[in-house]
Design a protein around this motif. Structure first.
Motif, mmCIF file in Angstrom:
data_model
loop_
_atom_site.group_PDB
_atom_site.id
_atom_site.type_symbol
_atom_site.label_atom_id
_atom_site.label_comp_id
_atom_site.label_asym_id
_atom_site.label_seq_id
_atom_site.Cartn_x
_atom_site.Cartn_y
_atom_site.Cartn_z
ATOM 1 N N LYS A 12 -38.905 -6.597 27.558
ATOM 2 C CA LYS A 12 -38.908 -5.427 28.433
ATOM 3 C C LYS A 12 -37.531 -5.280 29.068
ATOM 4 O O LYS A 12 -36.982 -6.241 29.615
ATOM 5 N N LEU A 50 -31.668 3.590 25.895
ATOM 6 C CA LEU A 50 -32.613 2.720 26.592
ATOM 7 C C LEU A 50 -32.836 3.167 28.028
ATOM 8 O O LEU A 50 -31.952 3.751 28.652
ATOM 9 N N ASN A 51 -34.024 2.861 28.525
ATOM 10 C CA ASN A 51 -34.364 3.084 29.932
ATOM 11 C C ASN A 51 -35.006 1.813 30.470
ATOM 12 O O ASN A 51 -35.605 1.041 29.710
ATOM 13 N N ASP A 54 -38.511 0.038 29.183
ATOM 14 C CA ASP A 54 -38.771 0.186 27.747
ATOM 15 C C ASP A 54 -39.118 -1.163 27.129
ATOM 16 O O ASP A 54 -38.533 -2.192 27.474
ATOM 17 N N VAL A 56 -38.828 -3.314 23.823
ATOM 18 C CA VAL A 56 -37.958 -3.312 22.648
ATOM 19 C C VAL A 56 -38.155 -4.596 21.858
ATOM 20 O O VAL A 56 -38.528 -5.634 22.411
#
Length: 134
Positions: A12, A50-51, A54, A56
């Motif tokens: 995360k 990206l934030n 998110d 990933v």
């Protein structure tokens, strides 16, 4: 759970900086995805990709002795997911290549002409007999 180099994990995004993103891994440790490891293409602004929050998939690149973990998003993608398109040999590609070769040849010729002209003008002003000094 120990983090091993080469393993793929879900994480995360917990923080974003101008040089990369921090990702929290399943065991609670945090690693850094450098901006160059976010996408296959050039990333000018990481916020475009990206934030915070998110989820990933990352691949562990290295684990330092001091506990720093290097991660990669782009290397975590499977080969099938990456956009490796076979190169097609058609007239348009051949024409584009010829156009590039012609442009490069023209550029080199112009560059050599300018350089020789510059050398001629510079050597005539270096002094010697009869040269004026300003």
């Amino acid at each position: 759970m120990s983090i091993e180099v080469g393993s793929k994990l879900q994480g995360k995004v917990t923080g974003i900086t101008h040089f990369g993103a921090f990702v929290e891994l399943p065991d609670g440790s945090t690693g850094l995805v450098h901006i160059s490891e976010v996408a296959d293409n050039y990333v000018k602004d990481i916020h475009d990709h990206l934030n915070i929050g998110d989820m990933v998939e990352v691949k562990v690149l290295n684990v330092e002795k001091d506990g720093k973990i290097g991660l990669s998003i782009r290397k975590a993608k499977d080969q099938a997911q990456q956009s490796h398109r076979p190169q097609r040999h058609n007239r348009a590609n051949n024409r584009a290549k010829e156009d590039f070769e012609a442009k490069m040849a023209r550029f080199l010729k112009d560059s050599e002409d300018r350089l020789s002209s510059l050398k001629r003008n510079t050597e005539s002003k270096r002094g010697g007999r009869g040269a004026r000094r300003g």
